[in-house]
Structure formats: structure tokens, C-alpha cells
Motif scaffolding. Structure first.
Motif, PDB file in Angstrom:
ATOM      1  N   ILE A  12      25.579  -5.141  45.223  1.00 38.91           N
ATOM      2  CA  ILE A  12      24.387  -5.538  45.977  1.00 38.91           C
ATOM      3  C   ILE A  12      23.174  -4.825  45.397  1.00 38.91           C
ATOM      4  CG2 ILE A  12      23.287  -5.577  48.250  1.00 38.91           C
ATOM      5  CD1 ILE A  12      26.186  -5.317  49.418  1.00 38.91           C
ATOM      6  N   ILE A  13      22.115  -5.579  45.177  1.00 42.70           N
ATOM      7  CA  ILE A  13      20.895  -4.986  44.640  1.00 42.70           C
ATOM      8  C   ILE A  13      19.717  -5.409  45.510  1.00 42.70           C
ATOM      9  CG2 ILE A  13      20.370  -6.882  43.020  1.00 42.70           C
ATOM     10  CD1 ILE A  13      19.772  -4.532  40.964  1.00 42.70           C
ATOM     11  N   HIS A  14      18.759  -4.511  45.679  1.00 40.17           N
ATOM     12  CA  HIS A  14      17.684  -4.714  46.655  1.00 40.17           C
ATOM     13  C   HIS A  14      16.326  -4.965  45.994  1.00 40.17           C
ATOM     14  CE1 HIS A  14      20.819  -2.778  49.044  1.00 40.17           C
ATOM     15  NE2 HIS A  14      20.227  -3.282  50.109  1.00 40.17           N
ATOM     16  N   GLY A  15      15.602  -5.888  46.598  1.00 39.27           N
ATOM     17  CA  GLY A  15      14.248  -6.198  46.155  1.00 39.27           C
ATOM     18  C   GLY A  15      13.702  -7.367  46.941  1.00 39.27           C
ATOM     19  N   ARG A  16      12.396  -7.465  47.070  1.00 34.85           N
ATOM     20  CA  ARG A  16      11.780  -8.572  47.805  1.00 34.85           C
ATOM     21  C   ARG A  16      11.176  -9.579  46.837  1.00 34.85           C
ATOM     22  NH1 ARG A  16       6.822 -10.018  50.062  1.00 34.85           N
ATOM     23  NH2 ARG A  16       5.828  -8.150  49.235  1.00 34.85           N
ATOM     24  N   THR A  17      10.105  -9.218  46.158  1.00 37.41           N
ATOM     25  CA  THR A  17       9.500 -10.143  45.204  1.00 37.41           C
ATOM     26  C   THR A  17      10.284 -10.133  43.896  1.00 37.41           C
ATOM     27  OG1 THR A  17       7.973  -8.433  44.399  1.00 37.41           O
ATOM     28  CG2 THR A  17       7.213  -9.820  46.213  1.00 37.41           C
ATOM     29  N   SER A  18      10.143 -11.209  43.133  1.00 34.71           N
ATOM     30  CA  SER A  18      10.914 -11.359  41.905  1.00 34.71           C
ATOM     31  C   SER A  18      10.712 -10.173  40.963  1.00 34.71           C
ATOM     32  CB  SER A  18      10.507 -12.654  41.189  1.00 34.71           C
ATOM     33  OG  SER A  18      11.232 -12.808  39.994  1.00 34.71           O
ATOM     34  N   GLY A  19      11.797  -9.569  40.548  1.00 33.32           N
ATOM     35  CA  GLY A  19      11.749  -8.440  39.622  1.00 33.32           C
ATOM     36  C   GLY A  19      11.809  -7.083  40.277  1.00 33.32           C
ATOM     37  N   GLU A  20      11.628  -7.024  41.608  1.00 37.30           N
ATOM     38  CA  GLU A  20      11.679  -5.723  42.289  1.00 37.30           C
ATOM     39  C   GLU A  20      13.048  -5.072  42.190  1.00 37.30           C
ATOM     40  OE1 GLU A  20       8.273  -5.353  45.772  1.00 37.30           O
ATOM     41  OE2 GLU A  20      10.316  -5.917  46.333  1.00 37.30           O
ATOM     42  N   VAL A  21      14.087  -5.863  41.995  1.00 38.04           N
ATOM     43  CA  VAL A  21      15.431  -5.297  41.870  1.00 38.04           C
ATOM     44  C   VAL A  21      15.546  -4.368  40.669  1.00 38.04           C
ATOM     45  CG1 VAL A  21      16.661  -7.131  43.088  1.00 38.04           C
ATOM     46  CG2 VAL A  21      16.164  -7.393  40.650  1.00 38.04           C
ATOM     47  N   GLU A  22      14.637  -4.504  39.707  1.00 39.54           N
ATOM     48  CA  GLU A  22      14.648  -3.633  38.537  1.00 39.54           C
ATOM     49  C   GLU A  22      14.350  -2.182  38.913  1.00 39.54           C
ATOM     50  OE1 GLU A  22      15.512  -4.405  35.545  1.00 39.54           O
ATOM     51  OE2 GLU A  22      15.520  -6.599  35.573  1.00 39.54           O
ATOM     52  N   GLN A  23      13.811  -1.965  40.112  1.00 39.97           N
ATOM     53  CA  GLN A  23      13.510  -0.609  40.563  1.00 39.97           C
ATOM     54  C   GLN A  23      14.671   0.041  41.310  1.00 39.97           C
ATOM     55  OE1 GLN A  23       9.600  -0.408  42.569  1.00 39.97           O
ATOM     56  NE2 GLN A  23       9.199  -2.465  41.766  1.00 39.97           N
ATOM     57  N   ASP A  24      15.707  -0.738  41.601  1.00 42.48           N
ATOM     58  CA  ASP A  24      16.868  -0.230  42.328  1.00 42.48           C
ATOM     59  C   ASP A  24      17.861   0.354  41.322  1.00 42.48           C
ATOM     60  OD1 ASP A  24      19.041   0.303  43.928  1.00 42.48           O
ATOM     61  OD2 ASP A  24      19.331  -1.748  44.623  1.00 42.48           O
ATOM     62  N   SER A  25      17.717   1.617  40.999  1.00 42.41           N
ATOM     63  CA  SER A  25      18.531   2.234  39.950  1.00 42.41           C
ATOM     64  C   SER A  25      20.017   2.269  40.320  1.00 42.41           C
ATOM     65  CB  SER A  25      18.026   3.648  39.639  1.00 42.41           C
ATOM     66  OG  SER A  25      18.075   4.474  40.790  1.00 42.41           O
ATOM     67  N   GLU A  26      20.322   2.528  41.591  1.00 43.26           N
ATOM     68  CA  GLU A  26      21.726   2.572  41.999  1.00 43.26           C
ATOM     69  C   GLU A  26      22.350   1.182  41.951  1.00 43.26           C
ATOM     70  OE1 GLU A  26      24.593   4.200  45.639  1.00 43.26           O
ATOM     71  OE2 GLU A  26      22.413   4.337  45.816  1.00 43.26           O
ATOM     72  N   GLY A  27      21.578   0.177  42.390  1.00 44.48           N
ATOM     73  CA  GLY A  27      22.060  -1.194  42.329  1.00 44.48           C
ATOM     74  C   GLY A  27      22.292  -1.647  40.900  1.00 44.48           C
ATOM     75  N   LYS A  28      21.378  -1.274  40.013  1.00 47.89           N
ATOM     76  CA  LYS A  28      21.523  -1.626  38.596  1.00 47.89           C
ATOM     77  C   LYS A  28      22.771  -0.995  38.005  1.00 47.89           C
ATOM     78  CE  LYS A  28      17.808  -1.435  36.007  1.00 47.89           C
ATOM     79  NZ  LYS A  28      16.542  -0.927  35.434  1.00 47.89           N
ATOM     80  N   GLN A  29      23.038   0.244  38.387  1.00 49.18           N
ATOM     81  CA  GLN A  29      24.245   0.901  37.883  1.00 49.18           C
ATOM     82  C   GLN A  29      25.501   0.186  38.382  1.00 49.18           C
ATOM     83  OE1 GLN A  29      25.501   4.743  39.525  1.00 49.18           O
ATOM     84  NE2 GLN A  29      25.817   5.478  37.421  1.00 49.18           N
ATOM     85  N   ALA A  30      25.510  -0.201  39.657  1.00 45.64           N
ATOM     86  CA  ALA A  30      26.672  -0.904  40.212  1.00 45.64           C
ATOM     87  C   ALA A  30      26.947  -2.196  39.454  1.00 45.64           C
ATOM     88  CB  ALA A  30      26.451  -1.186  41.695  1.00 45.64           C
ATOM     89  N   LEU A  31      25.895  -2.931  39.104  1.00 42.77           N
ATOM     90  CA  LEU A  31      26.071  -4.180  38.378  1.00 42.77           C
ATOM     91  C   LEU A  31      26.481  -3.921  36.930  1.00 42.77           C
ATOM     92  CD1 LEU A  31      23.218  -6.498  39.701  1.00 42.77           C
ATOM     93  CD2 LEU A  31      25.458  -5.971  40.664  1.00 42.77           C
ATOM     94  N   ARG A  32      25.965  -2.857  36.358  1.00 47.21           N
ATOM     95  CA  ARG A  32      26.348  -2.499  34.993  1.00 47.21           C
ATOM     96  C   ARG A  32      27.831  -2.116  34.911  1.00 47.21           C
ATOM     97  NH1 ARG A  32      22.658   0.907  34.379  1.00 47.21           N
ATOM     98  NH2 ARG A  32      23.808   2.862  34.703  1.00 47.21           N
ATOM     99  N   VAL A  33      28.276  -1.310  35.864  1.00 50.00           N
ATOM    100  CA  VAL A  33      29.692  -0.920  35.902  1.00 50.00           C
ATOM    101  C   VAL A  33      30.573  -2.131  36.188  1.00 50.00           C
ATOM    102  CG1 VAL A  33      31.403   0.484  37.132  1.00 50.00           C
ATOM    103  CG2 VAL A  33      29.169   1.456  36.553  1.00 50.00           C
TER     104      VAL A  33
END
Length: 211
Positions: A156-177
Motif C-alpha cells: 500500500i502506498i499513500h498519496g492524494r494528487t498524482s505523483g505524491e506517492v513518490e514521497q512515501d519512502s516506506e511505501g516505495k520500499q514495500a513495492l520495491r521488495v
């Protein structure tokens, strides 16, 4: 090997797309082909329960007003499926739900076409409802005997406007793993296909609790 990603968001380049691409880039780094199919902006009818797909056994849905039959063959040809959904009311986006109900029903009615493929889901959400949506998507994988890779946290990754999910470092790591584990699982399947015999598929038993 190839993973087909399903973008269930009505927004082609929204946060769901960003989430799918995060997984996709890591898959490509691991030598896995990756393609995104955007269905969230299409007019897709829900399942009619007509059971024509089970009757005809032709790998086709009786509804011909959309391209689900073409998309089914794309999914069948892929080694893995990645499903991405936004969250609006703590659940799967409506168009995606209609798509998945028909896709998996036709697959199941024709010998379980997705059995032992690798499947994973990613969720893009502003605040809450991500866990319930992820759970609901995982039901499609488990009931069809697909193989689900894990991650360091829920996908699960968090963000409201398009591209805000890029600021969710923990979410990005979860998707990378998740992507690394998905690639590893795909490679293990490929490496052992001539060594380990998969379990035979059992004929499904149907039990009614109504007497």
C-alpha cells in the motif's frame, strides 16, 4: 518471462500508475518483461452469472461489448499478474471489480487458466481503506491457486494528487521488495519446472449448506 499489470484506476497516469511502475521498474531490473494494461477508464459490465463461459468452454465471456476476451488472453499468456487499484470507498474501484469478476470467472470455468501464475496487488490510497482493498484483491489470487509473493510491509502506498506517492519512502520500499520477491518467485518457477512436478489439479467439489 513477463508480468502483465492491470491499472484499475480511471486516471491513466495517477498514483496507481506510479505504484505499478515502481514494481515494474524493479521487475525489469531483474530481467522480467513488464506491460501495463489500463482498463480503469473503460466501460466494463459486471458478470451476468449466465455461465455461458462454463457451458461453452471456449475461454470467452458472453458479453461482447468490451475487450475482456482479448484481455483474458493477454493475462493467460503472462507468467505473472500485478493488479493495481485506487481506493475510493474502502474497496476495489468499481470498474476494476467488474473486470476481475468476469476475468477470473471465465478463467475458472475453463480449467483455471491462472493456476500457479504469480500474482500480486498494489494499492494507492490517500488515507485509509488500503488494507481492506488489498485483502479483497488477494481473494482472486488465493481462490485460483496463484502464488503470492510477500514484502516488507503491505503493498500500500499513500498519496492524494498524482505523483505524491513518490514521497512515501516506506511505501516505495514495500513495492520495491515486492518486485524483487516476485521476480525471484518467477525465476524459481522457471528454474524448477523440469525438476519439481506441480501438484495435480483436483476437481472442485461444490457443497451446499442449504437442506
Amino acid at each position: 518471462m513477463k508480468v502483465l499489470a492491470i491499472n484499475g484506476s480511471p486516471n491513466k497516469d495517477g498514483n496507481t500508475w506510479h505504484a505499478l511502475n515502481m514494481v515494474g521498474e524493479e521487475l525489469k531490473n531483474n530481467g522480467i518483461d513488464f506491460e501495463i494494461l489500463h482498463i480503469g477508464n473503460k466501460h466494463i459490465h459486471g458478470c451476468l452469472g449466465c455461465k455461458k463461459c462454463a457451458e461453452h468452454k471456449d475461454e470467452k465471456c458472453s458479453i461482447k461489448k468490451d475487450d475482456l476476451n482479448k484481455w483474458l488472453q493477454m493475462a493467460k499468456a503472462a507468467d505473472g499478474l500485478l493488479i493495481g487499484s485506487p481506493v475510493y470507498y474502502s474497496g476495489i474501484a468499481g470498474t476494476l471489480k467488474s473486470f476481475l469478476d468476469r476475468l477470473f470467472y471465465v478463467s475458472g470455468s475453463n480449467g483455471n487458466l491462472f493456476r500457479h501464475k504469480v500474482g500480486a496487488a498494489v494499492i494507492a490510497v490517500r488515507r485509509t481503506g488500503g488494507s481492506s482493498t488489498l485483502d479483497a484483491l488477494n481473494h482472486y489470487f488465493t481462490v485460483t491457486e496463484m502464488l503470492i509473493p510477500g514484502s516488507s510491509y503491505w503493498n500500500i502506498i499513500h498519496g492524494r494528487t498524482s505523483g505524491e506517492v513518490e514521497q512515501d519512502s516506506e511505501g516505495k520500499q514495500a513495492l520495491r521488495v515486492l518486485a524483487k520477491n516476485m521476480a525471484w518467485l518467477l525465476k524459481m518457477k522457471e528454474a524448477t519446472k523440469d525438476i519439481i512436478t506441480p501438484p495435480l489439479q483436483e476437481k472442485k467439489e461444490m457443497m451446499s449448506f442449504i437442506r
